[in-house]
Write a protein that holds these residues in place. Structure first.
Motif, mmCIF file in Angstrom:
data_model
loop_
_atom_site.group_PDB
_atom_site.id
_atom_site.type_symbol
_atom_site.label_atom_id
_atom_site.label_comp_id
_atom_site.label_asym_id
_atom_site.label_seq_id
_atom_site.Cartn_x
_atom_site.Cartn_y
_atom_site.Cartn_z
ATOM 1 N N GLU A 444 -27.566 -1.676 -23.453
ATOM 2 C CA GLU A 444 -28.392 -2.867 -23.615
ATOM 3 C C GLU A 444 -28.400 -3.346 -25.074
ATOM 4 O O GLU A 444 -28.375 -4.559 -25.340
ATOM 5 C CB GLU A 444 -29.827 -2.588 -23.137
ATOM 6 C CG GLU A 444 -30.717 -3.819 -23.036
ATOM 7 C CD GLU A 444 -30.120 -4.952 -22.194
ATOM 8 O OE1 GLU A 444 -29.469 -4.672 -21.164
ATOM 9 O OE2 GLU A 444 -30.296 -6.124 -22.585
ATOM 10 N N GLN A 448 -27.075 -7.126 -26.124
ATOM 11 C CA GLN A 448 -27.806 -8.150 -26.863
ATOM 12 C C GLN A 448 -26.968 -8.638 -28.053
ATOM 13 O O GLN A 448 -26.952 -9.822 -28.364
ATOM 14 C CB GLN A 448 -29.173 -7.645 -27.330
ATOM 15 C CG GLN A 448 -30.032 -8.721 -27.990
ATOM 16 C CD GLN A 448 -30.128 -10.003 -27.157
ATOM 17 O OE1 GLN A 448 -30.547 -9.992 -26.010
ATOM 18 N NE2 GLN A 448 -29.701 -11.135 -27.745
ATOM 19 N N ARG A 451 -24.463 -10.972 -26.730
ATOM 20 C CA ARG A 451 -25.039 -12.273 -26.351
ATOM 21 C C ARG A 451 -25.112 -13.192 -27.575
ATOM 22 O O ARG A 451 -24.929 -14.403 -27.463
ATOM 23 C CB ARG A 451 -26.431 -12.085 -25.766
ATOM 24 C CG ARG A 451 -26.417 -11.515 -24.376
ATOM 25 C CD ARG A 451 -27.811 -11.440 -23.773
ATOM 26 N NE ARG A 451 -27.752 -10.657 -22.558
ATOM 27 C CZ ARG A 451 -28.320 -9.464 -22.381
ATOM 28 N NH1 ARG A 451 -29.037 -8.938 -23.357
ATOM 29 N NH2 ARG A 451 -28.183 -8.823 -21.258
ATOM 30 N N SER B 135 -36.839 -8.172 -25.460
ATOM 31 C CA SER B 135 -36.369 -9.555 -25.520
ATOM 32 C C SER B 135 -37.037 -10.391 -24.425
ATOM 33 O O SER B 135 -37.765 -9.875 -23.579
ATOM 34 C CB SER B 135 -34.857 -9.600 -25.335
ATOM 35 O OG SER B 135 -34.540 -9.326 -23.986
ATOM 36 N N SER B 381 -29.913 -16.743 -26.221
ATOM 37 C CA SER B 381 -29.270 -15.444 -26.007
ATOM 38 C C SER B 381 -30.307 -14.323 -25.947
ATOM 39 O O SER B 381 -30.089 -13.297 -25.318
ATOM 40 C CB SER B 381 -28.216 -15.177 -27.090
ATOM 41 O OG SER B 381 -28.818 -14.770 -28.300
ATOM 42 N N PHE B 382 -31.451 -14.537 -26.602
ATOM 43 C CA PHE B 382 -32.530 -13.545 -26.558
ATOM 44 C C PHE B 382 -33.554 -13.884 -25.467
ATOM 45 O O PHE B 382 -34.150 -13.001 -24.879
ATOM 46 C CB PHE B 382 -33.270 -13.496 -27.900
ATOM 47 C CG PHE B 382 -32.507 -12.846 -29.019
ATOM 48 C CD1 PHE B 382 -32.652 -11.493 -29.277
ATOM 49 C CD2 PHE B 382 -31.656 -13.588 -29.817
ATOM 50 C CE1 PHE B 382 -31.966 -10.888 -30.319
ATOM 51 C CE2 PHE B 382 -30.962 -12.990 -30.862
ATOM 52 C CZ PHE B 382 -31.113 -11.644 -31.116
#
Lengths: 495, 400
Positions: A444, A448, A451, B135, B381-382
């Motif tokens: 994870e 992130q 991303r 997040s 994205s978060f």
């Protein structure tokens, strides 16, 4: 080292791609003959070599933007490259990727003493900035050992460190602004001669992003006034454990030296054979502590550091009495890599960081690992900030030794993480430590990070195959409620 | 209703539910700087005031690990016991916002608020070594580490710092701490106008005396007015006593050409910089307070451009690169921002204004289109559903 499989369609389109790039760039900016391209087939991690699809050397920011936008529109990968001194393979070419060199961006554009900053093109060397301002008594603080050759743009990509990070920070703490181009061809200006972002700190995440988020085309760095005095102290210890403890004791005494370096006995002797720096050959470990500032401050702190060293069990102690002597102290440390190169046909340089207090434990483990793998190791540390550079000695001509050295290196890095540290302190992940990322980050954590990559480059066209061991599609990463544990997309490239 | 988690697990569970229900959240630390940034309209409130406490403090490693709701006061006291500090000199803006204390460490990091030592030691963002957060996807992640020197993966600490709770909710932070200077002194020089005062600061920072603060106050700044002098430049020196004494003497010579130099010893020096740090020297009743980050050598031009159009009070920090000003009027934001843009660039953020105005003025400096688009994509994205402090840093264009 497994890289993403080259895209056959791209390879088959090579002539068209070269023609299109030649049409958008001035003469001499596209290199597509094998003999000339050969100069770009590796960076400082020369164990890995790969010929690029084609090399482009644009001359202006607009040309960089044109190339990137064209590559995005035509689904062609791009690998940015500064001076090619990366020790982690950050600029390793891809067979199906355009190598984008910034070598022609070699001018300093503005020297501003009033605001104590320099605006420069990214291809200028790290030391070139200091050279441009030293007559006025200024310098650029981060000093990676490759500073004579490495470019400031590459320093941004890698968040380069050096010997004096403990007091003066890494690149990220010394950059005020950049101009960059995204994979979309957008030209962005972040920061400048003023401080802070005023919104999201994109400059902060660009620094150290290893060429995966954008291409830097201009840099503003802060410059510092050169300290009035610099003196070094050379301290020998009978055990590496005592030396490690002494490092912690200095910090605990409230002293932040400009630099605090450590060498173990094999490194001491290799350096001594090479440059005769006057190191104590029988010491198990040597510390070089540098203090800088006004003369009265340096004198005072030298006394205090001396006391701490004696209390920590030092076996020898010398304070530099002249600039010549100070440089002599450093000569051995700075030539440690070539010095080790003389005593072994090959060596691997590792780059983990651990908490300072774990230095003694790490040294004990290092000896055990050296025995286990049957390979010698010489240790050179930026001890002040816990950054280790173990040099693993091997002979590539002996069957299996390179592999054993790489396994030894990976085990060192695993131990760094186990002791509360990290995989890389200043060399970057690149391709070298890519497959170890899972030792430090969960799936994870890495998702992130990827991303964020997708926010800049959703097509994964900029420097793919570096940093992350698994290339997730942005569409998959963007989805919510990703199922834990299962691998939902077995077709995704894993390398 | 405000949810007050006491542990990471409870926070994660709450966030997971919020994501499942698409519940938008107004997130605060201890709520002392709630009026900083744009107004947030959300379905529910999340406070980190009970997610509090120092988790690990290792003075010899120069690190402190704390939960975000830990009061800054508690951290400062713990550090002072070991003669250490947060070197970026976090501001206590309770004066500005009418709060009872300096707020939480999470709030300071989320707002990237740095004090006078920003100019020499760096910003809050330079001291966040790593963090754990949840997040806007309801998932926990960690970035960075507990060591000084780390380049493993993207430096998400920089993004989190200053993101005003719009990217993720922190549950633990690792901060780099440094030894406190043994002593400090301030040299003040009275100048005829702002421009020579800035030049005096520039001369000080160009010298080898290593200043750790450079500010300009004016008669009209407020409580700290220095007689009738139009401007006074202040330079702070910190370090071991012998060194400070030596540098004070050198700096006196450097500053003498700009005017009469006076020296403030430790206590007076500390009081001055605390007032500057905490923005206590502006008119308490001012309608609007702005923070401008500019090129230091352009400070005089920026101020001239503004005062040609409106009446302000101001002082400068960061060697002239930071202007804190107070003023009034619906057009002030345009005057201030166009002055910054026309004279060397930078940004202007609104620190305080009546709620009626906050709804109409963007608190953070508007970005060019391409950069604003990138900011939006980074936020997504978060936090793809825009659940975290929606609107706090301006409107986010929603996905179709």
């Amino acid at each position: 080292m497994l890289m993403p499989a080259p895209d056959k369609t791209t390879l088959s389109r090579r002539d068209d791609i070269c023609a299109a790039l030649k049409a958008m760039l001035p003469a001499g900016c596209v290199i597509d003959d094998d003999a000339t391209m050969r100069a770009y087939d590796a960076d400082g991690l020369s164990a890995y070599r790969q010929m690029p699809l084609v090399v482009v050397l644009p001359e202006t920011t607009q040309q960089v933007a044109d190339v990137l936008r064209w590559c995005r529109d035509n689904d062609v990968k791009v690998v940015p490259r500064g001076a090619g001194t990366s020790l982690s393979g950050g600029a390793l070419p891809l067979a199906d990727g355009v190598l984008l060199g910034l070598g022609k961006f070699n001018q300093i554009t503005d020297i501003d003493f009033e605001n104590r900053c320099v605006v420069t093109q990214p291809g200028v060397t790290n030391l070139g900035i200091t050279h441009a301002v030293q007559d006025e008594g200024f310098y650029y603080a981060p000093d990676p050992s490759s500073q004579i050759a490495c470019s400031i743009g590459g320093n941004i990509a890698e968040n380069s460190g050096g010997v004096h990070c403990l007091k003066y920070g890494l690149t990220t703490n010394n950059v005020l602004g950049i101009e960059m181009v995204t994979m979309d061809g957008d030209i962005l200006r972040l920061g400048g001669k003023h401080l802070d972002a005023g919104n999201l700190d994109v400059l902060g995440v660009m620094t150290g992003s290893e060429g995966l988020l954008g291409v830097v085309t201009e840099v503003t760095v802060r410059i510092l006034r050169k300290p009035a005095t610099q003196r070094a102290i050379l301290v020998g210890f009978d055990t590496a454990q005592e030396a490690g403890q002494a490092v912690s004791n200095v910090i605990a005494a409230g002293i932040i030296p400009a630099g605090m370096e450590m060498m173990d006995n094999p490194a001491i002797n290799a350096a001594e054979d090479f440059v005769q720096a006057g190191y104590p050959r029988d010491a198990a470990a040597l510390l070089i502590v540098e203090l800088d500032g006004p003369e009265v401050e340096v004198d005072y702190l030298l006394d205090r550091v001396g006391e701490v060293m004696q209390r920590s069990g030092s076996s020898s102690l010398r304070v530099s009495q002249s600039e010549i002597e100070r440089n002599q102290f450093w000569a051995g440390r700075k030539s440690a890599f070539p010095a080790v190169g003389r005593i072994s046909p090959d060596y691997l340089c590792m780059d983990g960081t651990i908490p300072r207090k774990a230095l003694p434990e790490m040294l004990t483990r290092m000896s055990a690992m050296s025995q286990k793998f049957g390979l010698r190791v010489a240790n050179v540390f930026h001890a002040g900030d816990g950054n280790l550079h173990p040099l693993i000695l091997f002979d590539a001509n002996v069957e299996g030794e390179l592999q054993r050295a790489e396994e030894f290196g990976a085990e060192i890095l695993r131990n760094c993480v186990d002791l509360g540290g990290v995989l890389t302190g200043e060399h970057g992940v690149g391709v070298e430590k890519r497959d170890l990322m899972g030792e430090m980050f969960t799936e994870e954590d890495m998702k992130q990070q990827q991303r964020v990559k997708c926010a800049f480059d959703p097509g994964h066209l900029l420097n793919p195959g570096k940093v992350f061991p698994l290339l997730h599609r942005c569409a998959e990463l963007g989805r919510l409620h990703v199922h834990h544990g299962a691998l939902p997309h077995p077709e995704l490239p894993r390398f | 209703m405000t949810f007050l988690p006491e542990a990471h697990e409870a926070l994660e569970e709450f966030m997971r539910q919020a994501v499942a229900d698409k519940t938008s959240l107004h997130i605060v630390g201890t709520g002392t700087k709630e009026k900083l940034g744009d107004m947030v309209t959300a379905d529910a409130s999340l406070s980190l005031a009970h997610l509090s406490g120092i988790v690990d403090y290792q003075p010899e490693e120069l690190i402190m690990v704390a939960k975000p709701g830990t009061r800054l006061d508690e951290i400062t006291v713990a550090l002072a016991e070991k003669k250490q500090m947060l070197a970026f000199e976090p501001a206590n803006l309770s004066f500005l916002y009418g709060a009872e204390h300096a707020g939480s460490v999470g709030g300071i990091i989320a707002a990237n608020l740095s004090g006078p030592r920003r100019i020499s030691a760096g910003a809050a963002r330079d001291y966040l070594l790593g963090f754990t957060a949840v997040s806007g996807r309801g998932t926990s992640f960690t970035s960075g580490s507990r060591v000084m020197k780390n380049v493993t993966g993207y430096d998400l600490s920089k993004l989190i710092c200053g993101s005003m709770g719009t990217l993720a909710v922190m549950s633990e932070l690792t901060l780099k701490v440094l030894p406190r200077p043994e002593t400090s002194t301030t040299l003040s020089v009275k100048c005829a106008a702002l421009a020579p005062a800035q030049k005096a600061l520039s001369a000080a920072f160009k010298s080898a005396t290593e200043p750790s603060g450079g500010a300009i106050t004016r008669a009209s700044s407020g409580a700290l007015s220095l007689g009738d002098e139009p401007a006074a430049a202040h330079v702070r020196l910190e370090g071991v006593a012998q060194s400070v004494a030596d540098r004070t003497s050198t700096l006196c010579d450097v500053l003498a050409e700009f005017g009469r130099v006076s020296v403030l010893e430790q206590d007076a020096s500390e009081a001055l910089w605390q007032d500057i740090r905490d923005i206590r020297i502006l008119d308490e009743a001012a309608e609007q307070v702005w923070k401008l980050s500019v090129t230091p050598s352009h400070v005089s031009e920026v101020i001239t451009a503004i005062t040609a159009q409106t009446v302000i009070r101001f002082f400068c920090d960061w060697a002239g690169g930071l202007i804190i000003l107070s003023g009034a009027g619906e057009g002030l934001h345009q005057i201030v921002r166009s002055a910054v843009e026309a004279h060397g660039g930078g940004h202007a953020s609104l620190l305080r204004a009546p709620d009626t105005m906050r709804g109409a003025i963007a608190s953070f400096h508007p970005q060019p289109t391409a950069l604003a688009g990138l900011h939006d994509r980074i936020r997504q994205s978060f936090d793809p559903l825009h659940l975290l402090n929606p609107g706090k840093m301006g409107s986010v264009s929603r996905d179709a």
